[in-house]
Design a protein around this motif. Structure first.
Motif, PDB file in Angstrom:
ATOM      1  N   VAL B 131      28.569  35.283  37.398  1.00 39.90           N
ATOM      2  CA  VAL B 131      29.291  34.467  38.377  1.00 39.90           C
ATOM      3  C   VAL B 131      29.731  33.150  37.749  1.00 39.90           C
ATOM      4  CG1 VAL B 131      29.079  33.183  40.527  1.00 39.90           C
ATOM      5  CG2 VAL B 131      28.164  35.500  40.361  1.00 39.90           C
ATOM      6  N   ILE B 138      38.503  32.003  39.212  1.00 41.43           N
ATOM      7  CA  ILE B 138      38.884  32.039  40.625  1.00 41.43           C
ATOM      8  C   ILE B 138      39.294  30.662  41.144  1.00 41.43           C
ATOM      9  CG2 ILE B 138      37.494  34.066  41.168  1.00 41.43           C
ATOM     10  CD1 ILE B 138      35.324  32.296  42.169  1.00 41.43           C
TER      11      ILE B 138
ATOM     12  N   PHE C 205      41.505  39.772  44.393  1.00 38.86           N
ATOM     13  CA  PHE C 205      42.661  39.299  43.620  1.00 38.86           C
ATOM     14  C   PHE C 205      43.766  38.800  44.545  1.00 38.86           C
ATOM     15  CE2 PHE C 205      41.360  42.079  39.879  1.00 38.86           C
ATOM     16  CZ  PHE C 205      40.841  40.983  39.204  1.00 38.86           C
ATOM     17  N   LEU C 208      42.750  35.511  46.236  1.00 34.31           N
ATOM     18  CA  LEU C 208      42.828  34.385  45.290  1.00 34.31           C
ATOM     19  C   LEU C 208      44.263  34.036  44.954  1.00 34.31           C
ATOM     20  CD1 LEU C 208      39.975  35.216  42.786  1.00 34.31           C
ATOM     21  CD2 LEU C 208      40.017  33.439  44.537  1.00 34.31           C
ATOM     22  N   VAL C 255      37.809  24.737  46.425  1.00 39.32           N
ATOM     23  CA  VAL C 255      37.157  25.644  45.480  1.00 39.32           C
ATOM     24  C   VAL C 255      35.904  26.305  46.055  1.00 39.32           C
ATOM     25  CG1 VAL C 255      35.898  25.726  43.302  1.00 39.32           C
ATOM     26  CG2 VAL C 255      38.039  24.462  43.456  1.00 39.32           C
ATOM     27  N   VAL C 258      35.941  29.621  48.001  1.00 39.65           N
ATOM     28  CA  VAL C 258      36.337  30.743  47.152  1.00 39.65           C
ATOM     29  C   VAL C 258      35.134  31.241  46.360  1.00 39.65           C
ATOM     30  CG1 VAL C 258      37.827  31.436  45.262  1.00 39.65           C
ATOM     31  CG2 VAL C 258      38.665  29.870  46.978  1.00 39.65           C
ATOM     32  N   ILE C 259      34.358  30.295  45.853  1.00 42.31           N
ATOM     33  CA  ILE C 259      33.186  30.692  45.082  1.00 42.31           C
ATOM     34  C   ILE C 259      32.206  31.434  45.974  1.00 42.31           C
ATOM     35  CG2 ILE C 259      31.227  29.805  43.772  1.00 42.31           C
ATOM     36  CD1 ILE C 259      33.031  27.548  42.807  1.00 42.31           C
ATOM     37  N   TYR C 262      33.388  34.861  46.575  1.00 42.57           N
ATOM     38  CA  TYR C 262      33.259  35.665  45.364  1.00 42.57           C
ATOM     39  C   TYR C 262      31.818  36.106  45.158  1.00 42.57           C
ATOM     40  CZ  TYR C 262      33.066  37.101  40.561  1.00 42.57           C
ATOM     41  OH  TYR C 262      32.843  37.826  39.431  1.00 42.57           O
ATOM     42  N   VAL C 263      30.892  35.174  45.348  1.00 41.68           N
ATOM     43  CA  VAL C 263      29.486  35.507  45.132  1.00 41.68           C
ATOM     44  C   VAL C 263      29.072  36.660  46.039  1.00 41.68           C
ATOM     45  CG1 VAL C 263      27.128  34.660  45.435  1.00 41.68           C
ATOM     46  CG2 VAL C 263      28.828  33.257  44.252  1.00 41.68           C
ATOM     47  N   GLN C 266      30.946  39.983  44.899  1.00 37.11           N
ATOM     48  CA  GLN C 266      31.040  40.301  43.485  1.00 37.11           C
ATOM     49  C   GLN C 266      30.451  41.666  43.099  1.00 37.11           C
ATOM     50  OE1 GLN C 266      29.071  39.340  40.336  1.00 37.11           O
ATOM     51  NE2 GLN C 266      27.092  38.784  41.215  1.00 37.11           N
ATOM     52  N   PHE C 269      33.095  43.960  43.646  1.00 31.53           N
ATOM     53  CA  PHE C 269      34.154  43.594  42.723  1.00 31.53           C
ATOM     54  C   PHE C 269      33.897  44.162  41.331  1.00 31.53           C
ATOM     55  CE2 PHE C 269      35.441  40.405  39.524  1.00 31.53           C
ATOM     56  CZ  PHE C 269      36.808  40.523  39.639  1.00 31.53           C
ATOM     57  N   ILE C 270      32.665  43.964  40.841  1.00 30.46           N
ATOM     58  CA  ILE C 270      32.323  44.457  39.511  1.00 30.46           C
ATOM     59  C   ILE C 270      32.470  45.979  39.467  1.00 30.46           C
ATOM     60  CG2 ILE C 270      30.480  44.647  37.797  1.00 30.46           C
ATOM     61  CD1 ILE C 270      31.509  41.848  37.980  1.00 30.46           C
ATOM     62  N   VAL C 273      36.175  46.782  39.243  1.00 27.89           N
ATOM     63  CA  VAL C 273      36.745  46.538  37.918  1.00 27.89           C
ATOM     64  C   VAL C 273      36.272  47.607  36.950  1.00 27.89           C
ATOM     65  CG1 VAL C 273      36.813  44.957  35.979  1.00 27.89           C
ATOM     66  CG2 VAL C 273      36.954  44.066  38.286  1.00 27.89           C
TER      67      VAL C 273
END
Lengths: 429, 321, 280
Positions: B131, B138, C205, C208, C255, C258-259, C262-263, C266, C269-270, C273
């Motif tokens: 992260v 990001i 994506f 963001l 910011v 968004v973090i 994402y956390v 994720q 997300f991983i 990907v």
């Protein structure tokens, strides 16, 4: 509604450029100049774009005092002010002109009026407003002249300003030098100030706004009177000598890299306040900003230093223009009249904007003592050449002066190159 | 906007779709119809928002284009393109983009790969590190560009403070954003810093796919960690490497906001990159025809470079149609 | 190799050390950003820089949030990003499905057109796009941003999802078909549920991309009420002096969510990907 949809469809189908242009063209009627007499009954809504600095007293005064007063005097009207950052206003105007979505009234920098007029997006106010003469007469000639393009006036002056020398007395004292009055003084003081680890003079850029005062104050010029050529003017000995002054100061470490552009340098106000820059040349807005940010610093003013010529600074300021795209030109004209009234001009003067009304000239110094130096400097200050190509010319001057200052070429070579690039633009008109 | 997406995401440009078994033509027609129904909304939107403006932009590039629709534009053929080819400042901006690519592409590849290898093995706090490395990716370009502008400030920036006052590797403050090479370097450092997390995530994904038995076999043969990496893992992720490189190169040519906000292309236009130069031509000088021509020149360069990358490093497998 | 082995443990410590060092470098700019955002004196940059403000204050945050209406900009950005994500996910998954599982006339052409759209810098179409937005009455409108962001991102997300859809076993598809499921049902009940990680990736994506976009929003939005966060933050950078504390407080506001998102996302997300990138 249907019309709009069909033109959207035409656009989406990719009709050839010119056809599409004709299809969407209805509004750009340059020939039909609507009469905009004073005292008409006005109603409805207009949008007003300006670049008064956000969060400062200017916007507050405009939005909480001036516009409400206008709306009160004209019931049933609404003026929608839109603040655009100065850096972005030119781009916004261009894109909006391309998309035919300009607002009704714009507070435009004086240097953009010829460009916008040339695009055919402005209303020629001297033809449209029967009382134009009367309004124009009240204002100073210099600012008024910036509204003229070819044979018409496309705007009315709203505010005017110029730049004077601002100095940090302590920094000059420390180097044992006085306030520079002439170019010789600048040259003589340069090594002494440099020795103290400070800079004598800081310029934030090398565009016309920064460089022209040096050229004029040395007796040089940019173009001939009719603005047809810069050959023999911008690259004439007096102009080149002025540029050489900047080059020499830079080489002696008396002028910081700030003039080269880029980013990350200490800005002029901060540098002046903390003594890093002993002098800068800037406008009246410096006072509210410096007072707000550096409370312990007392800034002093002096005239723009001069060489072989008279101390000559550059005229800045803003004009009010009405766009052809406006659907409520009557209201736009009425609003323009109000912005030129003593009432509105006084209110904006309190917020840091020097009035363009001759009748208020005495009042200016009463309102703000720091205006005095500016009012004096305005006597001789000159406008940048009114030509639609100015933004391009400005960029050429900036780059060539920067190349000279950086030592990539001599001042003479740089100015010769500038002339070679500028003259074709002037020929095109 | 397409460009923004290109630089932020890992897509697999692997194309050759499995050929469906041959069927009779009526069924085929019905299938086509179904496909169109699924395809239509998205493709129509794409055509309207991307393809149509693109075609229109090409048309503009052939004109001395008048900004205002009521004024006539003059058709001048390829004159704008000729002017672009002869424009020194444009080629300087391309050269700057080249410098940016030379720093950021290998930088992101190497560091991204190193981080991926580091996190490939089991270790505590792996998720946390993943992260942390990804956070710059990001974050918006506007924010990181402003942060880096602040860090690289000449007289009071943290970077100069570190170099001069802490590490004593420089005698005087470096005018980072006020000179060409340091300016390009600062912008490139930002590019690497912002992008390594992205490269890492994709490499990590690819490394996970490298079969453990291959690595173990190599280990049994007495190969050290480095040898195993070079001879087993690296060849196994070759396609991913290529794919990441191509996207990084495209992204590098599209560098824009960081330059715009950090140096503004200065001093004296020396840190200008293609997109800032193009943007200035259009919105400062109203020369939209020229700006459009420059953008197509840039697009041609990007396509040539991408294509040659596939030819040079892609082997004979067909990667892109 | 057993876990208890000392050599192995030394190995792990080294890895953690290295990763920690790298992580420090990666987050240092954010730490400085946050630290500055809590400092009261905001015009002059102080030397030497102090990481922990001596007189911390939340004034910058209060000023950004209420004084500069960042609450409004935040809501604008959120609306645009969410609606764009919804539109793009729907349209691109449909397109991806068509590409992955159908054979149709013009498939190659459509594919190449989409691919070409990806190669060319989006910024070059800004003027014709602007005129188009005007004709569609989408200037100065948040929905207009959604439409243009969606159009700009749909092709890329189609590629991303297509790869995933292709990996879904044909046998499952055929089994459903035999049970009488039409293409629509298969799409909603087979492909979408099985593609959750890929959809999550595409969603991140897209979100963001819309959340961070700057140039187009700057060009089409005039009304200060309709600004998005990046435009509003850039506007805080003054012409003559930048109030860094305020700029960074506003940046943090942009910011941090968004973090957080994402956390939480994720893991998916991983996985997405990984599925998309591993093809060797």
């Amino acid at each position: 509604m249907t019309m709009r949809r069909s033109s959207a469809l035409a656009a989406a189908l990719g009709l050839p450029l010119l056809l599409a242009a004709c299809g969407t063209g209805g509004s750009g009627a340059q020939s039909s100049t609507e009469e905009l007499p004073a005292g008409q009954k006005v109603e409805g809504e207009i949008t007003f774009w300006h670049a008064y600095s956000e969060g400062g007293p200017e916007v507050t005064t405009l939005e909480e005092e001036v516009i409400p007063a206008f709306e009160k005097a004209h019931p049933g009207t609404e003026v929608k002010p839109v603040t655009v950052q100065y850096d972005q206003l030119h781009q916004k105007l261009v894109t909006a002109a391309a998309g035919e979505s300009l607002p009704d009234v714009v507070r435009s920098d004086i240097i953009w009026v010829p460009e916008l007029a040339d695009l055919g997006v402005l209303v020629p106010l001297d033809q449209a407003m029967p009382d134009f003469e009367k309004l124009a007469e009240q204002t100073y000639d210099g600012p008024l002249a910036t509204n003229k393009w070819q044979d018409s006036y496309y705007g009315l002056p709203l505010t005017t300003n110029t730049k004077v020398m601002l100095y940090n007395e302590q920094a000059l004292d420390e180097a044992g030098v006085g306030v520079p009055e002439t170019f010789d003084d600048l040259r003589a003081s340069a090594p002494k100030v440099a020795e103290t680890g400070n800079y004598l003079l800081a310029e934030a850029d090398a565009a016309g706004w920064q460089v022209l005062p040096y050229i004029w104050s040395n007796g040089g010029d940019i173009t001939d009177e009719d603005i047809t050529t810069s050959d023999g003017y911008l690259n004439g000995p007096k102009s080149v000598e002025a540029v050489e002054l900047l080059v020499d100061l830079y080489e002696q470490q008396a002028l910081p890299k700030l003039i080269l552009g880029g980013g990350g340098g200490t800005n002029t106000f901060e540098g002046l306040a903390n003594g890093m820059y002993a002098t800068i040349v800037d406008g009246p807005w410096a006072f509210p900003i410096i007072e707000g940010q550096f409370k312990d610093f007392e800034m002093k003013t002096a005239p723009m230093p001069h060489g072989d010529g008279e101390s000559t600074s550059v005229v800045g300021g803003e004009n009010l223009v009405i766009t052809q795209a406006s659907e409520n030109k009557q209201l736009a004209a009425e609003f323009t009249r109000y912005m030129l009234s003593e009432e509105a001009q006084l209110a904006m003067a309190e917020a840091g904007q020097i009035s363009v009304l001759e009748s208020l000239s005495d009042k200016m110094v009463e309102i703000e003592p720091s205006y005095e130096e500016y009012m004096n400097q305005l006597q001789t200050a000159r406008p940048r050449p009114p030509t639609p190509a100015w933004t391009k010319i400005d960029e050429i001057i900036r780059k060539q002066v920067q190349l000279a200052v950086r030592g990539d070429m001599t001042a003479q070579e740089a100015m010769d190159e500038a002339v070679a690039q500028i003259d074709p633009l002037l020929e095109r008109g | 906007m397409a460009a923004t997406a290109t630089t932020t995401g890992p897509a697999s440009p692997e194309v050759a779709a499995p050929a469906p078994a041959p069927r009779d033509s009526r069924k085929r027609r019905r299938e086509s119809l179904t496909a169109y129904v699924f395809l239509l909304p998205g493709f129509a939107l794409f055509c309207l928002i991307v393809a149509y403006p693109l075609a229109r932009s090409f048309q503009i590039s052939l004109y001395d284009w008048a900004v205002v629709p009521t004024q006539a534009s003059r058709f001048i053929g390829l004159e704008n393109y000729a002017r672009g080819l002869a424009d020194e400042q444009f080629w300087l901006s391309m050269a700057n983009a080249g410098v940016y690519l030379l720093v950021t592409v290998p930088g992101q590849l190497v560091i991204g790969l190193a981080l991926a290898v580091l996190l490939d093995a089991k270790m505590p706090a792996r998720g946390l590190f993943r992260v942390l490395f990804y956070v710059p990716v990001i974050t918006s370009w506007v924010v990181v560009a402003l942060v880096f502008k602040y860090l690289f400030n000449t007289d009071a920036g943290v970077v100069n403070w570190l170099l001069v006052d802490v590490l004593h590797v420089a005698d005087a403050n470096i005018a980072w954003l006020q000179s060409r090479w340091p300016g390009l370097m600062a912008v490139s450092i930002l590019g690497v810093w912002k992008g390594v997390g992205w490269a890492m995530v994709i490499f990590l994904a690819a490394l996970t796919g490298v079969r453990d038995d291959l690595k173990e076999a190599a280990a049994l043969d007495g190969a050290g960690a480095w040898d195993r990496f070079v001879h087993v893992s690296l060849p196994a992720i070759r396609k991913t490497l290529l794919f990441v490189t191509v996207l990084l190169v495209i992204g590098g040519f599209n560098v824009f906001i960081s330059v715009l906000l950090m140096t503004g292309g200065g001093p004296a236009g020396s840190t200008e990159v293609p997109l800032t130069y193009m943007y200035r031509q259009a919105f400062d000088f109203l020369d939209f025809g020229y700006a459009a021509a420059l953008s197509f020149l840039l697009a041609i360069v990007i396509m040539l470079v991408s294509y040659s990358q596939f030819r040079l490093f892609g082997g004979d497998e067909k990667e892109v149609d | 190799m057993s876990v208890g082995n000392p050599r192995h443990q030394r190995h792990v410590s080294l890895r953690i050390l290295l990763a920690g060092l790298a992580a420090l470098i990666m987050i240092l700019p954010f730490v400085i950003m946050l630290s500055t955002s809590f400092k009261p004196q905001t015009f002059v940059l102080e030397m030497p820089p102090e990481l922990i403000p001596s007189e911390p204050t939340t004034r910058n945050y209060r000023e950004a949030w209420s004084g500069n209406s960042f609450a409004k900009y935040f809501a604008n950005s959120l609306y645009v990003a969410l609606s764009t994500t919804f539109v793009v996910l729907l349209l691109s998954s449909m397109m991806a499905y068509a590409f992955a599982r159908f054979d149709f006339l013009g498939k190659r052409i459509v594919f190449v057109v989409l691919l070409a759209g990806l190669m060319i810098p989006g910024i070059i179409t800004i003027v014709p796009a602007f005129v188009l937005a005007k004709n569609l009455n989408l200037l100065d409108s948040l929905n207009g941003l959604t439409v243009f962001y969606s159009g700009g991102m749909v092709a890329f997300m189609t590629f991303l999802l297509r790869g995933f859809f292709e990996k879904i076993p044909l046998a499952l598809d055929e089994a459903m078909t035999i049970d009488g499921a039409g293409p629509v049902r298969r799409f909603f009940h087979l492909y979408l549920p099985l593609s959750r990680p890929a959809l999550a990736t595409a969603a991140i994506f897209t979100f963001l991309g819309a959340w961070d976009e700057f140039v187009w929003a700057l060009t089409v939005i005039n009304d200060p009420e309709k600004r998005t966060l990046p435009v509003a933050i850039a506007a805080l950078q003054g012409q003559r002096a930048t109030e860094w504390g305020l700029v960074f407080a506003a940046s943090a506001i942009a910011v941090i969510p968004v973090i957080v998102v994402y956390v939480f996302a994720q893991r998916q997300f991983i996985a997405g990907v990984t599925a998309g990138a591993v093809k060797d």
